[in-house]
Design a protein around this motif. Sequence first.
Motif, PDB file in Angstrom:
ATOM      1  N   THR A 247     -13.349  15.861   3.584  1.00 10.59           N
ATOM      2  CA  THR A 247     -14.450  15.057   3.032  1.00 10.59           C
ATOM      3  C   THR A 247     -14.375  13.590   3.441  1.00 10.59           C
ATOM      4  O   THR A 247     -15.372  12.885   3.370  1.00 10.59           O
ATOM      5  N   GLY A 248     -13.188  13.117   3.830  1.00  7.05           N
ATOM      6  CA  GLY A 248     -13.027  11.703   4.142  1.00  7.05           C
ATOM      7  C   GLY A 248     -12.995  10.823   2.915  1.00  7.05           C
ATOM      8  O   GLY A 248     -13.105   9.599   3.022  1.00  7.05           O
ATOM      9  N   MET A 249     -12.836  11.401   1.734  1.00  2.57           N
ATOM     10  CA  MET A 249     -12.819  10.593   0.505  1.00  2.57           C
ATOM     11  C   MET A 249     -11.538   9.772   0.418  1.00  2.57           C
ATOM     12  O   MET A 249     -10.499  10.138   0.968  1.00  2.57           O
ATOM     13  N   ARG A 250     -11.645   8.654  -0.293  1.00  6.26           N
ATOM     14  CA  ARG A 250     -10.469   7.873  -0.632  1.00  6.26           C
ATOM     15  C   ARG A 250      -9.654   8.644  -1.672  1.00  6.26           C
ATOM     16  O   ARG A 250     -10.187   9.418  -2.463  1.00  6.26           O
ATOM     17  N   TRP A 251      -8.353   8.380  -1.680  1.00 12.19           N
ATOM     18  CA  TRP A 251      -7.477   9.047  -2.643  1.00 12.19           C
ATOM     19  C   TRP A 251      -7.961   8.844  -4.071  1.00 12.19           C
ATOM     20  O   TRP A 251      -8.051   9.791  -4.850  1.00 12.19           O
ATOM     21  N   GLY A 252      -8.267   7.599  -4.423  1.00 14.65           N
ATOM     22  CA  GLY A 252      -8.676   7.296  -5.793  1.00 14.65           C
ATOM     23  C   GLY A 252      -9.972   7.959  -6.201  1.00 14.65           C
ATOM     24  O   GLY A 252     -10.226   8.161  -7.395  1.00 14.65           O
ATOM     25  N   GLU A 253     -10.833   8.299  -5.220  1.00 14.14           N
ATOM     26  CA  GLU A 253     -12.093   8.990  -5.508  1.00 14.14           C
ATOM     27  C   GLU A 253     -11.857  10.486  -5.711  1.00 14.14           C
ATOM     28  O   GLU A 253     -12.342  11.080  -6.679  1.00 14.14           O
ATOM     29  N   ALA A 254     -11.117  11.091  -4.786  1.00 12.33           N
ATOM     30  CA  ALA A 254     -10.916  12.548  -4.835  1.00 12.33           C
ATOM     31  C   ALA A 254     -10.146  12.966  -6.084  1.00 12.33           C
ATOM     32  O   ALA A 254     -10.483  13.965  -6.731  1.00 12.33           O
ATOM     33  N   THR A 255      -9.120  12.191  -6.447  1.00 11.87           N
ATOM     34  CA  THR A 255      -8.303  12.576  -7.599  1.00 11.87           C
ATOM     35  C   THR A 255      -8.970  12.226  -8.928  1.00 11.87           C
ATOM     36  O   THR A 255      -8.467  12.608  -9.989  1.00 11.87           O
ATOM     37  N   ALA A 256     -10.089  11.500  -8.889  1.00 12.17           N
ATOM     38  CA  ALA A 256     -10.842  11.188 -10.109  1.00 12.17           C
ATOM     39  C   ALA A 256     -12.003  12.149 -10.330  1.00 12.17           C
ATOM     40  O   ALA A 256     -12.747  12.019 -11.308  1.00 12.17           O
ATOM     41  N   LEU A 257     -12.184  13.123  -9.443  1.00 14.82           N
ATOM     42  CA  LEU A 257     -13.278  14.078  -9.588  1.00 14.82           C
ATOM     43  C   LEU A 257     -13.039  15.005 -10.771  1.00 14.82           C
ATOM     44  O   LEU A 257     -11.909  15.449 -11.013  1.00 14.82           O
ATOM     45  N   GLN A 258     -14.111  15.294 -11.497  1.00 17.19           N
ATOM     46  CA  GLN A 258     -14.060  16.217 -12.620  1.00 17.19           C
ATOM     47  C   GLN A 258     -14.941  17.429 -12.336  1.00 17.19           C
ATOM     48  O   GLN A 258     -15.792  17.401 -11.438  1.00 17.19           O
ATOM     49  N   ASN A 270     -20.398  14.819  -6.562  1.00 24.04           N
ATOM     50  CA  ASN A 270     -20.900  13.499  -6.918  1.00 24.04           C
ATOM     51  C   ASN A 270     -19.732  12.540  -7.125  1.00 24.04           C
ATOM     52  O   ASN A 270     -18.938  12.697  -8.046  1.00 24.04           O
ATOM     53  N   VAL A 271     -19.626  11.530  -6.233  1.00 22.61           N
ATOM     54  CA  VAL A 271     -18.575  10.515  -6.349  1.00 22.61           C
ATOM     55  C   VAL A 271     -19.121   9.381  -7.215  1.00 22.61           C
ATOM     56  O   VAL A 271     -19.986   8.629  -6.784  1.00 22.61           O
ATOM     57  N   GLN A 272     -18.625   9.259  -8.434  1.00 25.32           N
ATOM     58  CA  GLN A 272     -19.143   8.252  -9.357  1.00 25.32           C
ATOM     59  C   GLN A 272     -18.053   7.500 -10.099  1.00 25.32           C
ATOM     60  O   GLN A 272     -18.350   6.642 -10.928  1.00 25.32           O
ATOM     61  N   ARG A 273     -16.789   7.780  -9.797  1.00 23.61           N
ATOM     62  CA  ARG A 273     -15.691   7.058 -10.446  1.00 23.61           C
ATOM     63  C   ARG A 273     -14.474   7.070  -9.513  1.00 23.61           C
ATOM     64  O   ARG A 273     -14.412   7.837  -8.558  1.00 23.61           O
ATOM     65  N   ALA A 274     -13.509   6.208  -9.810  1.00 30.16           N
ATOM     66  CA  ALA A 274     -12.276   6.138  -9.018  1.00 30.16           C
ATOM     67  C   ALA A 274     -11.178   5.527  -9.874  1.00 30.16           C
ATOM     68  O   ALA A 274     -11.444   4.827 -10.855  1.00 30.16           O
ATOM     69  N   TRP A 275      -9.945   5.801  -9.503  1.00 25.82           N
ATOM     70  CA  TRP A 275      -8.817   5.217 -10.212  1.00 25.82           C
ATOM     71  C   TRP A 275      -8.639   3.770  -9.793  1.00 25.82           C
ATOM     72  O   TRP A 275      -8.726   3.441  -8.611  1.00 25.82           O
ATOM     73  N   LYS A 276      -8.367   2.889 -10.759  1.00 26.40           N
ATOM     74  CA  LYS A 276      -8.168   1.473 -10.505  1.00 26.40           C
ATOM     75  C   LYS A 276      -6.795   1.044 -11.036  1.00 26.40           C
ATOM     76  O   LYS A 276      -6.467   1.305 -12.191  1.00 26.40           O
ATOM     77  N   ARG A 277      -6.015   0.371 -10.163  1.00 25.91           N
ATOM     78  CA  ARG A 277      -4.715  -0.133 -10.589  1.00 25.91           C
ATOM     79  C   ARG A 277      -4.899  -1.353 -11.478  1.00 25.91           C
ATOM     80  O   ARG A 277      -5.677  -2.247 -11.177  1.00 25.91           O
ATOM     81  N   GLN A 379     -21.206   6.381   7.964  1.00 29.48           N
ATOM     82  CA  GLN A 379     -21.204   5.305   6.969  1.00 29.48           C
ATOM     83  C   GLN A 379     -21.579   5.837   5.594  1.00 29.48           C
ATOM     84  O   GLN A 379     -20.917   5.547   4.588  1.00 29.48           O
ATOM     85  N   ALA A 380     -22.642   6.635   5.537  1.00 29.33           N
ATOM     86  CA  ALA A 380     -23.101   7.173   4.256  1.00 29.33           C
ATOM     87  C   ALA A 380     -22.073   8.126   3.658  1.00 29.33           C
ATOM     88  O   ALA A 380     -21.831   8.115   2.450  1.00 29.33           O
ATOM     89  N   ARG A 381     -21.449   8.933   4.508  1.00 33.51           N
ATOM     90  CA  ARG A 381     -20.492   9.918   3.996  1.00 33.51           C
ATOM     91  C   ARG A 381     -19.229   9.232   3.462  1.00 33.51           C
ATOM     92  O   ARG A 381     -18.674   9.644   2.442  1.00 33.51           O
ATOM     93  N   LEU A 382     -18.788   8.170   4.142  1.00 32.51           N
ATOM     94  CA  LEU A 382     -17.573   7.469   3.714  1.00 32.51           C
ATOM     95  C   LEU A 382     -17.831   6.516   2.558  1.00 32.51           C
ATOM     96  O   LEU A 382     -16.896   6.107   1.869  1.00 32.51           O
ATOM     97  N   GLY A 383     -19.098   6.095   2.370  1.00 33.51           N
ATOM     98  CA  GLY A 383     -19.391   5.147   1.308  1.00 33.51           C
ATOM     99  C   GLY A 383     -19.118   3.716   1.700  1.00 33.51           C
ATOM    100  O   GLY A 383     -18.846   2.875   0.842  1.00 33.51           O
TER     101      GLY A 383
END
Length: 428
Positions: A247-258, A270-277, A379-383
């Motif tokens: 998918t090319g997702m960032r780590w923080g995006e993929a692991t925040a998926l529900q 639907n990518v709508q959240r991510a982990w934030k340090r 560009q669209a796929r990577l965000g």
Amino acid sequence: MASIVERPKKIGITYQVKWRQDGAWQTENFGDEDSAMTFKGLVEAHGNKWPHGWIKGLGFVEPEPHPNDPPFGDYAHTYVDSLNTVDDRTKHDYKRDIERHFLGVRYTGAAGIERRLGGLVHTAPDGTEHPPTICNVTQADVNEWVRRQRHVLTAPDDPETVLRAKASAKSVANRHGLLYCIFQAAVEAEPSLRETNPCRKTGLPRQDEGSDEEMVFLEHEEYARISFELRAFDPNAADLADFLVGTGMRWGEATALQVRDINWTTGKVNVQRAWKRQDDNSFKIGPPKTKKARRLVMLTPELLDMLRRHVAGRRPEDWIFRGGQGKAWRHSNFYHRKWERALGEAIKKGLGKRPRIHDLRHTHVAWLIAQNISPAAIQARLGHESITTTMDRYGHLLNNLDEEIAAAVANAMRVAGPHEGLRPVRSA
């Protein structure tokens, strides 16, 4: 080039330094040849222009201090505190840069006196150094700060002790961007604290230095080796890696998926959240990196089948990818306990690269480019917020499409010649 002309006077000889600046002759007079030679060197070092801070007939003159000239550190921290568009973690990182890179590394020598080393300082015309303020920093000071960032900082009394590593070109550019914003705020303040921004014409190092080492692109067979080793001892870890590279997702995006983020009808997630340090190095859920990072990502049938296995019997708000005890994966745990182990085994068996987890995102892009997917679609796929970001990072991979581009142009130009299929028109 500047020149020195001897001009006899009643009281002796005057040595005149003469040069052209923007098409007009400039001159400065000196009573002795040594001073003229020194000034000539300064003019040439400044590209045949008046040296910064030099006043004709007076020499180097320090400008009058501004009546309201705050210390740079105080103003910089106040500026960061005033930012309303960044989260607390970003502010924490900005303040770390202010303390460590702008003000310099704190160092206590053998005499017990604490000093700041390697930071931004103001060098007066007489060569003495002064703590930076918002008004006294010059363009030359900023250029010197950039130079210092590009060298290893060691302890003055112990060259073997490294206080700060050499900064990469990208790190210098990022820090310089913050420095620019701080001074620009001073320029735009009411009333203004400065007339110009000393960062406006800074010469920054090329950001493509070492880019081949910073990004690792895996061939399909190379990734397959790593995936095989992961799957041998943890199939769930291998599934997460497959999802990242697929998918090319960032780590923080993929692991925040529900579970609720999957649309089984459209086959999109639907990518709508991510982990934030956070400041204390803990993590919490927040919005994705940018506005464009909120996106829908199409999944392959194989990835959808894999997700069905992971979400079976789960509640809508459960994490899709889970580590131990059903909790979301943490990057450090995955990297040290899963990724490093699998990578080590793959290297033993012939893998010639050492990718990071984030290189799965780069690899995904490389695979898309190899299939002639347009940069706008990537560009669209990577965000990415801008197509410029996509092209800056991956534009060099488009060189692999030279043959396809040449063939497309040749095909477009393959039209009937002016003599084919046409009959000459005879005049009456």
